[in-house]
Design a protein around this motif. Structure first.
Motif, PDB file in Angstrom:
ATOM      1  N   GLN A  32       0.827  -1.206   0.000  1.00 36.87           N
ATOM      2  CA  GLN A  32       0.000   0.000   0.000  1.00 36.87           C
ATOM      3  C   GLN A  32       0.861   1.256   0.000  1.00 36.87           C
ATOM      4  O   GLN A  32       0.487   2.268  -0.609  1.00 36.87           O
ATOM      5  CB  GLN A  32      -0.933  -0.014   1.205  1.00 36.87           C
ATOM      6  CG  GLN A  32      -2.018  -1.068   1.104  1.00 36.87           C
ATOM      7  CD  GLN A  32      -2.981  -1.022   2.272  1.00 36.87           C
ATOM      8  OE1 GLN A  32      -2.781  -0.278   3.232  1.00 36.87           O
ATOM      9  NE2 GLN A  32      -4.043  -1.808   2.194  1.00 36.87           N
ATOM     10  N   ALA A  33       2.005   1.215   0.658  1.00 37.94           N
ATOM     11  CA  ALA A  33       2.910   2.361   0.613  1.00 37.94           C
ATOM     12  C   ALA A  33       3.354   2.621  -0.819  1.00 37.94           C
ATOM     13  O   ALA A  33       3.382   3.764  -1.283  1.00 37.94           O
ATOM     14  CB  ALA A  33       4.118   2.106   1.513  1.00 37.94           C
ATOM     15  N   ALA A  34       3.677   1.550  -1.526  1.00 30.55           N
ATOM     16  CA  ALA A  34       4.052   1.677  -2.936  1.00 30.55           C
ATOM     17  C   ALA A  34       2.900   2.254  -3.747  1.00 30.55           C
ATOM     18  O   ALA A  34       3.091   3.132  -4.600  1.00 30.55           O
ATOM     19  CB  ALA A  34       4.469   0.320  -3.483  1.00 30.55           C
ATOM     20  N   ALA A  35       1.698   1.772  -3.463  1.00 27.84           N
ATOM     21  CA  ALA A  35       0.517   2.267  -4.177  1.00 27.84           C
ATOM     22  C   ALA A  35       0.352   3.767  -3.981  1.00 27.84           C
ATOM     23  O   ALA A  35       0.121   4.518  -4.943  1.00 27.84           O
ATOM     24  CB  ALA A  35      -0.730   1.528  -3.695  1.00 27.84           C
ATOM     25  N   LEU A  36       0.485   4.225  -2.745  1.00 28.48           N
ATOM     26  CA  LEU A  36       0.292   5.641  -2.443  1.00 28.48           C
ATOM     27  C   LEU A  36       1.333   6.514  -3.140  1.00 28.48           C
ATOM     28  O   LEU A  36       1.028   7.605  -3.622  1.00 28.48           O
ATOM     29  CB  LEU A  36       0.344   5.858  -0.932  1.00 28.48           C
ATOM     30  CG  LEU A  36      -0.848   5.283  -0.154  1.00 28.48           C
ATOM     31  CD1 LEU A  36      -0.558   5.272   1.341  1.00 28.48           C
ATOM     32  CD2 LEU A  36      -2.127   6.064  -0.433  1.00 28.48           C
ATOM     33  N   ALA A  37       2.569   6.026  -3.226  1.00 28.82           N
ATOM     34  CA  ALA A  37       3.608   6.782  -3.925  1.00 28.82           C
ATOM     35  C   ALA A  37       3.291   6.905  -5.417  1.00 28.82           C
ATOM     36  O   ALA A  37       3.770   7.830  -6.074  1.00 28.82           O
ATOM     37  CB  ALA A  37       4.968   6.113  -3.728  1.00 28.82           C
ATOM     38  N   ASN A  73       5.084  -6.952 -10.523  1.00 21.52           N
ATOM     39  CA  ASN A  73       4.736  -5.725  -9.795  1.00 21.52           C
ATOM     40  C   ASN A  73       3.862  -4.823 -10.672  1.00 21.52           C
ATOM     41  O   ASN A  73       3.628  -5.106 -11.840  1.00 21.52           O
ATOM     42  CB  ASN A  73       6.001  -4.987  -9.372  1.00 21.52           C
ATOM     43  CG  ASN A  73       6.841  -4.525 -10.556  1.00 21.52           C
ATOM     44  OD1 ASN A  73       7.492  -5.344 -11.205  1.00 21.52           O
ATOM     45  ND2 ASN A  73       6.837  -3.231 -10.834  1.00 21.52           N
ATOM     46  N   GLY A  74       3.396  -3.717 -10.096  1.00 21.52           N
ATOM     47  CA  GLY A  74       2.591  -2.775 -10.878  1.00 21.52           C
ATOM     48  C   GLY A  74       1.761  -1.817 -10.057  1.00 21.52           C
ATOM     49  O   GLY A  74       1.264  -0.817 -10.569  1.00 21.52           O
ATOM     50  N   ILE A  75       1.589  -2.074  -8.770  1.00 21.49           N
ATOM     51  CA  ILE A  75       0.683  -1.255  -7.958  1.00 21.49           C
ATOM     52  C   ILE A  75       1.174   0.196  -7.858  1.00 21.49           C
ATOM     53  O   ILE A  75       0.378   1.126  -7.751  1.00 21.49           O
ATOM     54  CB  ILE A  75       0.507  -1.879  -6.551  1.00 21.49           C
ATOM     55  CG1 ILE A  75      -0.762  -1.346  -5.877  1.00 21.49           C
ATOM     56  CG2 ILE A  75       1.731  -1.666  -5.680  1.00 21.49           C
ATOM     57  CD1 ILE A  75      -1.147  -2.105  -4.612  1.00 21.49           C
ATOM     58  N   THR A 130      14.498   2.876  -6.749  1.00 22.30           N
ATOM     59  CA  THR A 130      13.726   3.977  -6.152  1.00 22.30           C
ATOM     60  C   THR A 130      12.283   3.612  -5.844  1.00 22.30           C
ATOM     61  O   THR A 130      11.586   4.384  -5.181  1.00 22.30           O
ATOM     62  CB  THR A 130      13.732   5.191  -7.089  1.00 22.30           C
ATOM     63  OG1 THR A 130      13.246   4.798  -8.381  1.00 22.30           O
ATOM     64  CG2 THR A 130      15.140   5.762  -7.232  1.00 22.30           C
ATOM     65  N   HIS A 131      11.813   2.446  -6.313  1.00 21.65           N
ATOM     66  CA  HIS A 131      10.420   2.115  -6.033  1.00 21.65           C
ATOM     67  C   HIS A 131      10.239   1.730  -4.560  1.00 21.65           C
ATOM     68  O   HIS A 131      11.210   1.537  -3.832  1.00 21.65           O
ATOM     69  CB  HIS A 131       9.899   1.046  -6.991  1.00 21.65           C
ATOM     70  CG  HIS A 131      10.442  -0.347  -6.766  1.00 21.65           C
ATOM     71  ND1 HIS A 131      10.415  -1.325  -7.739  1.00 21.65           N
ATOM     72  CD2 HIS A 131      11.007  -0.966  -5.685  1.00 21.65           C
ATOM     73  CE1 HIS A 131      10.925  -2.440  -7.277  1.00 21.65           C
ATOM     74  NE2 HIS A 131      11.283  -2.246  -6.029  1.00 21.65           N
ATOM     75  N   HIS A 132       9.008   1.612  -4.124  1.00 19.72           N
ATOM     76  CA  HIS A 132       8.716   1.382  -2.708  1.00 19.72           C
ATOM     77  C   HIS A 132       8.269  -0.045  -2.399  1.00 19.72           C
ATOM     78  O   HIS A 132       8.041  -0.383  -1.232  1.00 19.72           O
ATOM     79  CB  HIS A 132       7.664   2.386  -2.228  1.00 19.72           C
ATOM     80  CG  HIS A 132       8.136   3.800  -2.300  1.00 19.72           C
ATOM     81  ND1 HIS A 132       8.112   4.528  -3.469  1.00 19.72           N
ATOM     82  CD2 HIS A 132       8.687   4.610  -1.352  1.00 19.72           C
ATOM     83  CE1 HIS A 132       8.615   5.743  -3.239  1.00 19.72           C
ATOM     84  NE2 HIS A 132       8.962   5.821  -1.974  1.00 19.72           N
ATOM     85  N   SER A 133       8.119  -0.866  -3.415  1.00 21.85           N
ATOM     86  CA  SER A 133       7.851  -2.285  -3.210  1.00 21.85           C
ATOM     87  C   SER A 133       9.087  -2.942  -2.603  1.00 21.85           C
ATOM     88  O   SER A 133      10.216  -2.463  -2.776  1.00 21.85           O
ATOM     89  CB  SER A 133       7.515  -2.946  -4.556  1.00 21.85           C
ATOM     90  OG  SER A 133       7.558  -4.357  -4.451  1.00 21.85           O
TER      91      SER A 133
END
Length: 536
Positions: A129-134, A389-391, A457-460
């Motif tokens: 969800q953190a990745a999604a929000l970013a 991945n993809g969110i 740099t991604h958050h996943s």
């Protein structure tokens, strides 16, 4: 300097100070839920005020756009109109020259899911969800997998997983077996738990796959409950045969995955599910449409008037299968998902279908595994855990691929990334809209900014990214979730446990008219016919 300018300057200084503080304290940027969850130092509440004013942006809904201000208070949009005047203690965001839109809703994710008997997906309900929000997504709908066939046990397990959520979420529930208990549990899920959709896997033989008899029983139950039937459409028996064929030919690498489950098997299963749904007369949702074959079956059904929803996922829209032939196993294996990413040409056809309304919304099927997990299948593609991945990337890639290319309008973008999902799953206009009374899930997108995707740099939590190195235009600069500013100036400030479960009521708009078509069908039968026995 007038009072409004002074107020804006003060708000900007406060925002810079808050951002600097977050940058100096990595726990405020992004907390590792497995280590820091429950710590008072892990995450903060987001914006310094529960009141936010977004000024001067172009507010975009699926049906309309206008230059207006958006005022938010206590997590709810209070007003949308030009020149809103407010008092002190308001966080002011300047959106001049930018688009203010509903946060994205991802209808298809798999967080913290066990798959193929191995470890869970690498992203849990906090990191995913953190990745999604970013990336500008403010709600997702995940899939509850039953435990031992029990829907209740599965739902309770996912409730526990989701306690660390940082944004709002909902659930679909998978059906993996059929008996009276499952039938009764479906009623409980709909009537008490806020579930309005059930998924049936036509693939993964011996694990999740169901047969046509179960499909029919499940479709009938969905119809009676006003719940949407969803299918993963691949012919599981034929896929199993294809896998054996590849192994016999000595094809054990990731390319064998795609070769074992060609597009014709996706098309066949899609056609079969559509015809069975027509036989029952219930709406159908086809998840992750990856091929021309499946898309054409959906187009044909919709043209005939059948209520079928087609969901492409971003990987199928923007990639082709060339990566599966990469000479580096780690690189090739990261592309393995089901149905597989198809050969060049399918992607463009899916884009065109999305632009013409043949396909209705875009998901991700975010189901991330790291390179170590993927390497379990280094000698046998059948053991490579399926998922990409993809969110975090969806909103940017759809903008760059569909809007920047001129295939869809900005309002269409809002529709396919947010509003249509909210309508299908019956949570509109609470979600999927910038309207007074809607939840304050909002993004500010700058069409003139650029983005670049990288695993660095991604958050996943995954160590690879299938979109590695991809650049494009259109960047989400601000994400507001539940009235909290969680993404600004490339800094993420999220709080475990701040997300809410969103109950989704049954009988969405897709069920309108079903009773009338049933009545027309019954009246058309002209049966039972009256007959007389002849007597000698």
């Amino acid at each position: 300097m007038d009072s409004l300018a002074l107020h804006c300057l003060s708000a900007l200084l406060l925002l810079i100070i808050a951002t600097s503080a977050a940058a100096s304290d990595p726990t405020n940027q992004f907390c590792d839920a497995r280590i820091g969850y429950g710590d008072s130092g892990c995450g903060v509440s987001g914006a310094s005020s529960s009141k936010i004013l977004i000024k001067g942006g172009t507010v975009v809904n699926a049906h309309h756009q206008e230059i207006a201000d958006v005022y938010v208070e206590d997590g709810i949009i209070v007003a949308v109109r030009p020149n809103i005047k407010v008092g002190d203690d308001i966080t002011v965001l300047d959106a001049t020259g930018k688009f203010v839109m509903p946060g994205g809703i991802d209808p298809h994710t798999h967080l913290e899911m066990e798959f193929m008997g191995i470890d869970q997906t690498i992203d849990d309900f906090f990191s995913g969800q953190a990745a999604a929000l970013a990336g500008g997504t403010t709600m997702h709908i995940d899939f509850v997998i039953p435990v031992g066939g029990s829907l209740t046990a599965g739902f309770e397990a996912y409730e526990k997983k989701a306690k660390k959520s940082a944004m709002d979420y909902g659930f679909h529930v998978a059906i993996t077996k059929w008996d009276d208990t499952v039938s009764k549990e479906m009623e409980i899920m709909v009537n008490e738990k806020g579930i309005n959709s059930f998924k049936f896997f036509m693939a993964y033989k011996g694990i999740l796959m169901v047969n046509d008899e179960l499909l029919l029983e499940g479709f009938k139950k969905c119809k009676s409950l006003g719940a949407l039937a969803m299918v993963h459409a691949e012919n599981g028996d034929a896929v199993f045969e294809g896998q054996k064929r590849m192994i016999e030919l000595g094809i054990t690498g990731p390319e064998g995955h795609a070769l074992s489950r060609p597009a014709v098997l996706e098309g066949e299963a899609t056609a079969r599910a559509i015809r069975l749904a027509a036989f029952v007369n219930t709406p159908l949702y086809v998840v992750h449409v990856m091929s021309i074959d499946a898309m054409e079956e959906i187009a044909k059904a919709r043209k005939s008037g059948q209520k079928v929803i087609g969901e492409p996922v971003v990987s199928g829209l923007v990639l082709d299968d060339s990566g599966l032939w990469d000479t580096d196993f780690v690189t090739a294996a990261k592309y393995v998902m089901s149905p597989p990413i198809r050969a060049a040409g399918h992607d463009k056809a899916l884009q065109a279908a999305l632009s013409r309304g043949i396909l209705q919304l875009v998901g991700t099927d975010h189901c991330a595994f790291n390179s170590t997990q993927k390497s379990l299948g280094i000698d046998d593609f059948r053991k490579i855990p399926n998922g990409v991945n993809g969110i975090e990337e969806r909103m940017h890639l759809v903008w760059d691929t569909m809007v920047e290319s001129g295939q869809i309008s900005v309002s269409d973008y809002v529709r396919i990334t947010s509003t249509e999902c909210a309508r299908i799953f019956n949570i509109y206009p609470r979600k999927g809209a910038i309207l007074a009374g809607s939840d304050a899930d909002i993004i500010i997108l700058n069409p003139n900014s650029s983005f670049e995707i990288s695993a660095n740099t991604h958050h996943s939590r995954t160590d690879t990214n299938i979109y590695e190195g991809r650049r494009g235009k259109g960047k989400v600069e601000v994400t507001i979730a539940g009235g909290r500013i969680v993404w600004v100036n490339n800094e993420l400030t999220v709080t475990p446990g701040s997300g809410k479960y969103v109950k989704m009521p049954p009988f969405s708009y897709l069920f309108e008219g079903i009773d009338k078509t049933d009545a027309i069908y019954l009246s058309s039968l002209r049966a039972p016919a009256k007959r007389y026995r002849s007597t000698e």
